[in-house]
Structures are given as structure tokens and as C-alpha cells.
Scaffold this motif. Structure first.
Motif, PDB file in Angstrom:
ATOM      1  N   GLU A 131     -24.042 115.395 104.732  1.00 30.79           N
ATOM      2  CA  GLU A 131     -24.623 115.234 103.391  1.00 30.79           C
ATOM      3  C   GLU A 131     -24.183 116.150 102.141  1.00 30.79           C
ATOM      4  N   GLN A 132     -24.338 117.571 102.664  1.00 26.51           N
ATOM      5  CA  GLN A 132     -23.827 118.442 101.685  1.00 26.51           C
ATOM      6  C   GLN A 132     -22.601 118.427 101.352  1.00 26.51           C
ATOM      7  N   LEU A 133     -21.485 118.207 102.571  1.00 25.19           N
ATOM      8  CA  LEU A 133     -20.088 118.137 102.456  1.00 25.19           C
ATOM      9  C   LEU A 133     -19.782 117.114 101.435  1.00 25.19           C
ATOM     10  N   ASP A 134     -20.429 115.815 101.664  1.00 24.90           N
ATOM     11  CA  ASP A 134     -20.234 114.863 100.804  1.00 24.90           C
ATOM     12  C   ASP A 134     -20.683 114.853  99.350  1.00 24.90           C
ATOM     13  N   ARG A 135     -21.773 115.649  99.134  1.00 22.05           N
ATOM     14  CA  ARG A 135     -22.281 116.015  97.881  1.00 22.05           C
ATOM     15  C   ARG A 135     -21.126 116.746  97.177  1.00 22.05           C
ATOM     16  N   GLN A 176     -14.876 115.356  92.760  1.00 24.00           N
ATOM     17  CA  GLN A 176     -14.260 114.155  92.107  1.00 24.00           C
ATOM     18  C   GLN A 176     -15.011 113.848  90.916  1.00 24.00           C
ATOM     19  N   ASP A 177     -16.285 114.015  90.688  1.00 22.97           N
ATOM     20  CA  ASP A 177     -16.949 113.560  89.381  1.00 22.97           C
ATOM     21  C   ASP A 177     -16.361 114.618  88.330  1.00 22.97           C
ATOM     22  N   TYR A 224     -15.939 123.104  82.086  1.00 21.45           N
ATOM     23  CA  TYR A 224     -14.965 122.414  83.297  1.00 21.45           C
ATOM     24  C   TYR A 224     -14.668 123.582  84.267  1.00 21.45           C
ATOM     25  N   GLU A 225     -14.078 124.846  83.704  1.00 19.04           N
ATOM     26  CA  GLU A 225     -13.709 125.877  84.795  1.00 19.04           C
ATOM     27  C   GLU A 225     -14.863 126.425  85.498  1.00 19.04           C
ATOM     28  N   GLU A 226     -15.960 126.642  84.617  1.00 21.84           N
ATOM     29  CA  GLU A 226     -17.093 127.385  85.254  1.00 21.84           C
ATOM     30  C   GLU A 226     -17.732 126.452  86.326  1.00 21.84           C
TER      31      GLU A 226
END
Length: 189
Positions: free
Chosen positions: A18-22, A28-29, A42-44
């Protein structure tokens, strides 16, 4: 005990997936919303997400190399010690400070208690019990106690605190003792 380990291993695997998926979804988001964010934001955000992935990877490495296990030969001792800890330490604040290795905060709490007992805000019985817990925790954290504190411990020793001292002495590593105390904090919260 074997079933306890299987259950925890399953939970660990599920939590890690779940942590990896998150984290992957977060990346991706972030890419999908790139146009809506300014460059700095964005960079931060990307840097923070990559740091989290790096920490996640470090945890995976520890588990895979055996530096971090769920069930080992200390499991039985851990259960017995947790029982000893819960009997020895009745004050959640002391357990929390002990588990977080905060001897300075324990000493501050002790000074506050000294003041409270003098002004009648704290009963002598509660003071004695909590002072015993704090002094025992300080000793286990490797702090030097005054001769007066050592005498207080000897004069007011209880069976449960003596048992805690004996069991934790057999554990050896302060990290193992801290892990046990931490698990006591989690169950009390």
C-alpha cells in the motif's frame, strides 16, 4: 506463536504494498498536475516523494537482509517482558519518555513532581510510585543516579520493578528494551 508471525508478516506485506502504491500514485499525480504547479512547488513535492521512496527502499533492504525481523528467538521473551513492563510502569508519560529515550524530560518530570508533592498537589504514594518508575527508566537509559536516588530505589523497590530490572538485564541491548517499551506505549495510546 507461528501464526502470530504469519499474521504480522501478512500485515507488513500489505502495508508495504500500500505504501509503495501510494508513493507511485503520488508521483503519477504530480506529473499529471505539473502544469498547475509552479516550478518550485513541483520540485519540492517531487523531492519529498523521492526521499520517501528512498526511505521505503532502505526499509525493504533491512527486511531483506535480516536486519529487521518480525519474529525471532526473542518473541517469547518479548511477550513476557511486555507483561513485566505493563506491571512495572503504570504512568503512560513515563513509558512514553522512556521509549523515546528522553532522560532530560524524565528529570524535568521528576523535578515537577518534587514541587507538586511539597505543595500538596501530589500524594506521597503517587509521588513514590512515579519517582520509582522515573529513576528505574533513567537507570535503564544509562543515566547516572545520585546516591540519594539509589537509596530511594533500594528503600522503595517493588516486586514488579525488580522483575522489570531482572528481565531487561537479560535482554542486553538497549534498543531491544526501547522497542519493548515502545510497544507498551502503542498499546496504551
Amino acid at each position: 506463536m507461528a501464526s502470530r508471525g504469519k499474521s504480522e508478516t501478512g500485515k507488513l506485506r500489505q502495508n508495504m504494498e500500500e505504501q509503495l502504491d501510494r508513493l507511485m500514485q503520488q508521483l503519477q499525480d504530480l506529473e499529471e498536475c505539473r502544469e498547475e504547479l509552479d516550478d518550485e512547488e513541483y520540485e519540492e513535492t517531487k523531492k519529498e516523494t523521492l526521499e520517501q521512496l528512498s526511505e521505503f527502499n532502505d526499509s525493504l533492504k533491512k527486511i531483506m537482509t535480516g536486519d529487521m525481523t518480525l519474529v525471532d528467538e526473542l518473541s517469547g521473551m518479548q511477550l513476557a517482558t511486555q507483561a513485566a513492563i505493563s506491571q512495572a510502569f503504570k504512568t503512560p508519560e513515563v513509558i512514553r519518555l522512556f521509549a523515546k529515550k528522553q532522560p532530560g524530560q524524565l528529570r524535568i518530570r521528576l523535578a515537577e513532581m518534587d514541587r507538586d508533592v511539597m505543595v500538596g498537589k501530589l500524594s506521597r504514594d503517587v509521588f513514590t510510585q512515579q519517582k520509582m518508575e522515573i529513576l528505574t527508566a533513567l537507570r535503564k537509559l544509562g543515566e547516572k543516579l545520585t546516591a540519594e536516588d539509589e537509596t530511594f530505589l533500594i528503600e522503595n523497590a517493588t516486586a514488579s520493578l525488580s522483575q522489570f530490572e531482572k528481565v531487561t538485564a537479560n535482554l542486553g541491548s538497549e534498543d531491544k528494551i526501547m522497542a519493548l517499551a515502545s510497544s507498551g506505549v502503542k498499546t496504551k495510546a
